[in-house]
Design an enzyme around this catalytic site. Structure first.
Site, PDB file in Angstrom:
ATOM      1  CB  SER A 279      -0.916  -0.021   1.221  1.00  0.00           C
ATOM      2  OG  SER A 279      -0.180  -0.331   2.396  1.00  0.00           O
ATOM      3  CG  HIS A 454     -23.054  16.648  30.084  1.00  0.00           C
ATOM      4  ND1 HIS A 454     -21.680  16.473  30.123  1.00  0.00           N
ATOM      5  CD2 HIS A 454     -23.558  16.019  31.183  1.00  0.00           C
ATOM      6  CE1 HIS A 454     -21.374  15.791  31.217  1.00  0.00           C
ATOM      7  NE2 HIS A 454     -22.479  15.501  31.868  1.00  0.00           N
TER       8      HIS A 454
END
Ligand code: FAD
Ligand code: NAI
Length: 475
Positions: A279, A454
């Site tokens: 690669s 949150h």
């Protein structure tokens, strides 16, 4: 008899199929030609991305991550499983099914948008009165003519000189995505995006993975602090990455391959492996397009030469995606495809190359947009940096994944965000907020003042923006 269209697109990867759909939406008669053929001999539009790239790699990353979680992390949650086994054939079949769903999805979209699809190889025949003649060879044998042609033929894996891919022992991305059993020893040459993603897949499944990288620095294009943090995590996982190597002779063994290389200390090393993934980058696909017939110009890398608007040297001929300059990313190809279709319609298509996000889908994920700290230094830009660790984020603790951080880089004078860099859980999703912010030329303070849910990982983004002004609340 030639079939007449307004726009012919050659290639149905993310650049081509998206360009075809957008052009059809704008009212043009559109033909799209693609030669990719699946194992059953049918058309498989979607290009590298769908068939042997983005989609199948993410399917295997997901399967292997589940395996890793079950093996190493379920116990922390009080879940006992006994021995966890991986059926590789089933995992590959699932991946193939995900690919097929995407191929079929594109064929459906072509129908829905009235794009005429031709399964075969498209090549230039000649310039004709007011346009170009394109031949389709393969399942569909046709001659098509149009005033506008968009070339979106993509790229292919680059092989090492004199080491061709046999897809049995020496694998490109294609073979790497359909290994039939977990190799005991896997070697990878090139510690770039594919090397790290595919190396991670097979390491999680139990392979002993060694990645050999030619350059002395790890992920040189990534912000240095982020790359260091990622490397620490990969080392801990047992992904062996050797930097600064020089690869020598590669020999076929009865079973597998032997790789000779010189390591960074100058020592000669021999590495035997069951499989080798190469690669080392990709090359643009222009073979078979018959560019000579019309005089379409290529650049020194063999990519189609285009300007900032994807215009080639020929009137009415455009090129987008991996076959032209710029990052080889699916979303970059798509944006160029849309922009070109809009330019053909006389609109002002636009691609902002400064806000193209990058994501490496390892664990931890790595994602960034804009400039790195080292680039800002090199460009002589005065900047402020702020970062926030996931260790101090409640959601990350609840997930059990506190590796990494979010890092902001902002202009020292104006506070405009110049780059955002993330290593950690769900970085691929978190980066979208930074891209939007940069598109709107937001300041770090803008993000710091926005209410974030949150508990969420995105609070780490807000906190990193606060950190630019040295006023984190939770660290
Ligand atoms: P391609 O997707 O390569 O499509 C080109 C198409 O044109 C192909 O179908 C080809 O068969 C066809 N073609 C070529 N020549 C002819 C011809 N003469 N006639 C007819 N058809 C022709 N990018 C990301 O953004 N995110 C990722 O997560 C990601 N993961 C990847 C993982 C791997 C393993 C690989 C290899 C790549 C990955 N990429 C990823 C990169 C991404 O796949 C490419 O950037 C993207 O596919 C480029 O799109 P394209 O349309 O330019 O070309
Ligand atoms: P790459 O460019 O990311 O990495 C190639 C690596 O190989 C580099 O680090 C380079 O220094 C090294 N190298 C080159 N020649 C070498 C040699 N002879 N010996 C040792 N090391 C050598 O290329 P890769 O990984 O092949 O991927 C190609 C492209 O596909 C990427 O650049 C990216 O654009 C795209 N891609 C994107 C993904 C994503 O967005 N998540 C995932 C996978 C691929």
């Amino acid at each position: 008899m030639s079939k007449q269209f307004d726009v012919i697109v050659i290639g149905a990867g993310p650049g081509g199929y998206i360009a075809a759909i957008r052009a059809a939406q704008l009212g043009f008669q559109v033909a799209c030609i693609d030669e990719w053929t699946n194992a059953a001999g049918g058309a498989a539009p979607g290009g590298t991305c769908t068939n042997v790239g983005c989609i199948p790699s993410k399917a295997l990353l997901q399967s292997s991550e589940h395996f890793e979680q079950a093996n190493h992390h379920f116990a922390e949650h009080g879940i006992s499983t006994g021995t966890v086994k991986m059926d590789v054939a089933k995992m590959i079949a699932r991946k193939d099914n995900v690919v097929k769903q995407n191929n079929d999805g594109i064929l459906y979209l072509f129908k829905k948008n009235k794009v005429s699809f031709f399964h075969g190889r498209g090549s230039f025949v000649k310039a004709v009165e007011g346009g170009y003649e394109i031949q389709v060879a393969g399942k569909a044998e046709e001659t098509l003519t149009a005033k506008q042609v968009i070339v979106a033929t993509g790229s292919s894996a680059r092989a090492l000189p004199s080491v061709p891919f046999d897809e049995v022992n020496v694998l490109s991305n294609d073979g790497a995505l359909r290994v039939g059993a977990v190799p005991k020893k896997l070697a990878v040459i090139g510690s770039g995006v594919i090397g790290l993603e595919m190396g991670s897949v097979w390491r999680r499944l139990g392979a002993d993975v060694t990645i050999l990288e030619g350059l002395p620095t790890f992920l040189g294009a990534v912000d240095t602090q982020i790359a260091k943090e990622a490397k620490k995590a990969f080392d801990k996982q047992g992904l062996k990455i050797e930097l600064g190597v020089k690869v020598g002779e590669i020999k076929s063994l009865k079973k597998g391959v032997s790789i000779a290389y010189t390591n960074a200390k100058g020592e000669e090393v021999k590495l035997d492996a069951d499989k080798l993934i190469v690669s080392i980058g990709r090359v643009p696909n222009t073979n078979g397009l018959n560019v000579e017939a019309v005089g379409l110009q290529l650049d020194e890398r063999g990519a189609i030469l285009v300007d900032g608007d994807c215009k080639t040297n020929l009137p009415g001929v455009w090129a987008v995606g991996d076959v032209v300059r710029g990052p080889m990313l699916a979303h970059k190809a798509e944006e160029e495809g849309v922009a070109v279709a809009e330019r053909i319609a006389g609109q002002h298509g636009h691609v902002n190359f400064n806000t193209i996000p990058w994501v490496i889908y390892t664990s931890p994920e790595i994602a960034w947009v804009g400039r790195t700290e080292q680039q800002l230094k090199a460009d002589g830009v005065a900047y402020k940096a702020g970062s926030f660790p996931f260790l101090a984020n409640g959601r990350a603790r609840a997930l059990g994944d506190t590796t990494g951080m979010v890092k902001f880089l902002a202009d020292a004078t104006t506070d405009e965000i110049l780059g955002v860099h993330i290593v950690g859980p769900m970085a691929s999703e978190l980066i979208a907020e930074a891209v939007v912010a940069m598109e709107f030329r937001a300041s770090a303070e803008d993000i710091a003042r926005i209410c974030h849910a949150h508990p969420s990982l995105s609070e780490a983004t807000k906190e990193a923006a606060l950190a630019v002004d040295k006023r984190t609340l939770n660290f």
